[in-house]
Design a protein around this motif. Structure first.
Motif, PDB file in Angstrom:
ATOM      1  N   THR A  95     -46.610 -83.207  70.217  1.00 17.25           N
ATOM      2  CA  THR A  95     -47.633 -83.395  69.371  1.00 17.25           C
ATOM      3  C   THR A  95     -47.471 -82.496  67.876  1.00 17.25           C
ATOM      4  N   VAL A  96     -46.973 -81.468  68.257  1.00 12.85           N
ATOM      5  CA  VAL A  96     -46.606 -80.237  66.835  1.00 12.85           C
ATOM      6  C   VAL A  96     -45.941 -81.019  65.926  1.00 12.85           C
ATOM      7  N   GLY A  97     -44.999 -81.735  66.140  1.00 15.15           N
ATOM      8  CA  GLY A  97     -44.357 -82.371  65.002  1.00 15.15           C
ATOM      9  C   GLY A  97     -44.942 -83.362  64.264  1.00 15.15           C
ATOM     10  N   SER A  98     -45.718 -84.221  64.899  1.00 15.19           N
ATOM     11  CA  SER A  98     -46.810 -85.384  64.584  1.00 15.19           C
ATOM     12  C   SER A  98     -47.789 -84.540  63.585  1.00 15.19           C
ATOM     13  N   ALA A  99     -48.413 -83.377  64.002  1.00 18.08           N
ATOM     14  CA  ALA A  99     -49.316 -82.606  63.069  1.00 18.08           C
ATOM     15  C   ALA A  99     -48.878 -82.200  61.967  1.00 18.08           C
ATOM     16  N   ILE A 100     -47.660 -81.734  61.983  1.00 13.65           N
ATOM     17  CA  ILE A 100     -46.684 -81.334  60.560  1.00 13.65           C
ATOM     18  C   ILE A 100     -46.513 -82.390  59.864  1.00 13.65           C
ATOM     19  N   ILE A 101     -46.318 -83.506  60.206  1.00 13.77           N
ATOM     20  CA  ILE A 101     -46.151 -84.741  59.427  1.00 13.77           C
ATOM     21  C   ILE A 101     -47.418 -85.046  58.887  1.00 13.77           C
ATOM     22  N   ALA A 102     -48.341 -85.045  59.488  1.00 22.39           N
ATOM     23  CA  ALA A 102     -49.782 -85.333  59.132  1.00 22.39           C
ATOM     24  C   ALA A 102     -50.254 -84.278  58.028  1.00 22.39           C
ATOM     25  N   GLU A 103     -49.942 -83.146  58.321  1.00 26.20           N
ATOM     26  CA  GLU A 103     -50.486 -82.099  57.420  1.00 26.20           C
ATOM     27  C   GLU A 103     -49.711 -82.161  55.980  1.00 26.20           C
ATOM     28  N   SER A 104     -48.344 -82.507  56.009  1.00 26.18           N
ATOM     29  CA  SER A 104     -47.435 -82.904  54.903  1.00 26.18           C
ATOM     30  C   SER A 104     -48.096 -84.023  54.018  1.00 26.18           C
ATOM     31  N   THR A 105     -48.395 -84.997  54.904  1.00 25.72           N
ATOM     32  CA  THR A 105     -48.866 -86.197  54.446  1.00 25.72           C
ATOM     33  C   THR A 105     -50.117 -85.955  53.463  1.00 25.72           C
ATOM     34  N   LEU A 106     -51.093 -85.478  54.204  1.00 27.15           N
ATOM     35  CA  LEU A 106     -52.371 -85.061  53.397  1.00 27.15           C
ATOM     36  C   LEU A 106     -52.085 -84.098  52.433  1.00 27.15           C
ATOM     37  N   SER A 107     -51.306 -83.036  52.396  1.00 33.20           N
ATOM     38  CA  SER A 107     -50.938 -82.339  51.305  1.00 33.20           C
ATOM     39  C   SER A 107     -50.325 -83.129  50.192  1.00 33.20           C
ATOM     40  N   PHE A 108     -49.609 -84.016  50.511  1.00 36.10           N
ATOM     41  CA  PHE A 108     -48.928 -84.668  49.601  1.00 36.10           C
ATOM     42  C   PHE A 108     -49.773 -85.645  48.801  1.00 36.10           C
ATOM     43  N   LEU A 109     -50.973 -85.815  49.359  1.00 37.71           N
ATOM     44  CA  LEU A 109     -52.066 -86.767  48.697  1.00 37.71           C
ATOM     45  C   LEU A 109     -53.063 -86.095  48.095  1.00 37.71           C
ATOM     46  N   GLY A 110     -52.822 -84.726  48.090  1.00 38.36           N
ATOM     47  CA  GLY A 110     -53.591 -83.816  47.247  1.00 38.36           C
ATOM     48  C   GLY A 110     -54.911 -83.498  48.022  1.00 38.36           C
ATOM     49  N   LEU A 111     -54.848 -83.512  49.299  1.00 36.94           N
ATOM     50  CA  LEU A 111     -56.035 -83.249  50.121  1.00 36.94           C
ATOM     51  C   LEU A 111     -56.063 -81.856  50.515  1.00 36.94           C
ATOM     52  N   GLY A 112     -54.716 -81.041  50.479  1.00 39.58           N
ATOM     53  CA  GLY A 112     -54.643 -79.771  50.874  1.00 39.58           C
ATOM     54  C   GLY A 112     -55.267 -78.759  49.902  1.00 39.58           C
ATOM     55  N   ASP A 113     -55.073 -77.487  50.319  1.00 41.46           N
ATOM     56  CA  ASP A 113     -55.546 -76.424  49.617  1.00 41.46           C
ATOM     57  C   ASP A 113     -54.521 -76.115  48.637  1.00 41.46           C
ATOM     58  N   ALA A 114     -54.737 -76.395  47.204  1.00 39.15           N
ATOM     59  CA  ALA A 114     -53.805 -76.158  46.120  1.00 39.15           C
ATOM     60  C   ALA A 114     -53.398 -74.688  46.051  1.00 39.15           C
ATOM     61  N   THR A 115     -54.369 -73.734  46.696  1.00 41.29           N
ATOM     62  CA  THR A 115     -53.867 -72.519  46.339  1.00 41.29           C
ATOM     63  C   THR A 115     -52.801 -71.734  47.144  1.00 41.29           C
ATOM     64  N   LEU A 116     -52.565 -72.598  48.408  1.00 47.17           N
ATOM     65  CA  LEU A 116     -51.638 -72.187  49.480  1.00 47.17           C
ATOM     66  C   LEU A 116     -50.257 -73.183  49.430  1.00 47.17           C
ATOM     67  N   GLN A 117     -49.284 -72.424  49.459  1.00 48.88           N
ATOM     68  CA  GLN A 117     -47.979 -73.176  49.745  1.00 48.88           C
ATOM     69  C   GLN A 117     -47.801 -73.754  50.930  1.00 48.88           C
ATOM     70  N   SER A 118     -47.299 -75.140  50.994  1.00 49.57           N
ATOM     71  CA  SER A 118     -46.932 -75.721  52.142  1.00 49.57           C
ATOM     72  C   SER A 118     -45.985 -76.844  51.852  1.00 49.57           C
ATOM     73  N   TRP A 119     -45.059 -77.253  52.689  1.00 49.97           N
ATOM     74  CA  TRP A 119     -44.347 -78.127  52.476  1.00 49.97           C
ATOM     75  C   TRP A 119     -44.675 -79.503  51.947  1.00 49.97           C
TER      76      TRP A 119
END
Length: 305
Positions: free
Chosen positions: A228-252
């Motif tokens: 599940t950790v791998g799926s969660a990382i993909i989900a986080e990358s997807t949400l950040s890619f869509l602009g829903l993450g924290d713009a002040t922090l670095q993520s893949w």
């Protein structure tokens, strides 16, 4: 004194801990025999160490664009710029190391939330009968058919934007699969003789769940966690890619979004897209290798094959 020590050594609690130590030792030996599992684990250890040492290896000022005015923009990978630079002159390897901290944090934290909810609901759905078990199963089925990514997007939009919002969004939308697996294992354990014997001797629901059901389902939960950790990382990358993450922090995911914003793929800045994409693929693959190795050990059917 010797008699007291011998009696304590033969107490049920000490015998139980001795069995657990033997089981853990056997698990470690079996896991060490899996080449793919050890490769995945070694790769993950390297990534985690790099993420933890990010402030030492790449000080925060290396992400400050006001201090990188002399840095070339869109520089391709070379000896001076190992992974190339982005549109603001920042080294991609610096952004990747700092991004690993956020991506791994979200992956582990969201998985923890998902595993806790899935384990509790799954055990309750399998242990309790009547309308309680039926209601819990309908809730599990509802979350199974609900598009988890869409629900995560809705939660990320409704709640305040930030890392913990993404953790909550992913955790609350990815627990149903775990609950289904835990429920099936709980029903299997419930049919065994020692559970019926415990009920006859007066054991209550809490005793049966904590002493018998939870230890029986934990190996499957552990195997499911690594997957599940791998799926969660993909989900986080997807949400950040869509602009829903924290713009002040670095993520893949945010690195990928930045590359999309400057049309890196069509402009020929291939390293800007490939570096974060390959990093996500490799980390998810590593978690999958570890998860499959653990699943093979804890699942007798797969182990026999």
């Amino acid at each position: 004194m010797t008699a007291f020590v011998d009696t304590a050594a033969r107490s049920p609690r000490s015998m139980a801990w001795a069995r657990r130590r033997r089981a853990f030792g056997s698990f470690c030996r079996d896991f060490s025999r899996s080449r793919s599992g050890m490769f995945g684990l070694g790769f993950l250890v390297v990534i985690i160490v790099l993420a933890l040492l990010a402030p030492v290896l790449a000080p925060a000022w290396m992400l400050d664009v006001t201090k990188l005015l002399d840095q070339p923009r869109f520089a391709p990978p070379s000896l001076d710029h190992p992974l190339g630079t982005d549109d603001q002159g920042r080294e991609l390897w610096v952004r990747m190391i700092w991004g690993a901290r956020v991506s791994l944090l979200v992956g582990f934290a969201a998985t923890a939330v998902s595993m806790i909810i899935g384990t509790v609901v799954g055990i309750a759905a399998g242990h309790f009968t009547g309308w309680t078990g039926g209601l819990l199963m309908r809730i599990i089925d509802f979350f199974l058919v609900l598009p988890s990514l869409i629900l995560a997007i809705v939660l990320s939009v409704v709640l305040s934007r930030g890392v913990w919002t993404i953790v909550i969004a992913i955790g609350l939308t990815s627990w149903a699969g775990t609950a289904r697996v835990v429920r099936a294992q709980t029903l299997s354990v419930e049919s065994r003789d020692y559970i019926e014997r415990a009920r006859v001797l007066g054991a209550g629901h809490w005793h049966i769940i904590v002493k018998h059901l939870l230890p029986a389902v934990l190996p499957l939960v552990l195997a499911n966690t690594t997957l599940t950790v791998g799926s969660a990382i993909i989900a986080e990358s997807t949400l950040s890619f869509l602009g829903l993450g924290d713009a002040t922090l670095q993520s893949w995911g945010s690195v990928l979004k930045n590359s999309m914003d400057v049309s890196a793929a069509t402009a020929g800045y291939w390293w800007y897209v490939l570096v974060p994409g390959i990093a996500i693929v490799l980390v998810v693959l590593a978690f999958t290798l570890v998860g499959r190795a653990v699943e093979t050990i804890v699942n007798p059917t797969l182990r026999s094959r």
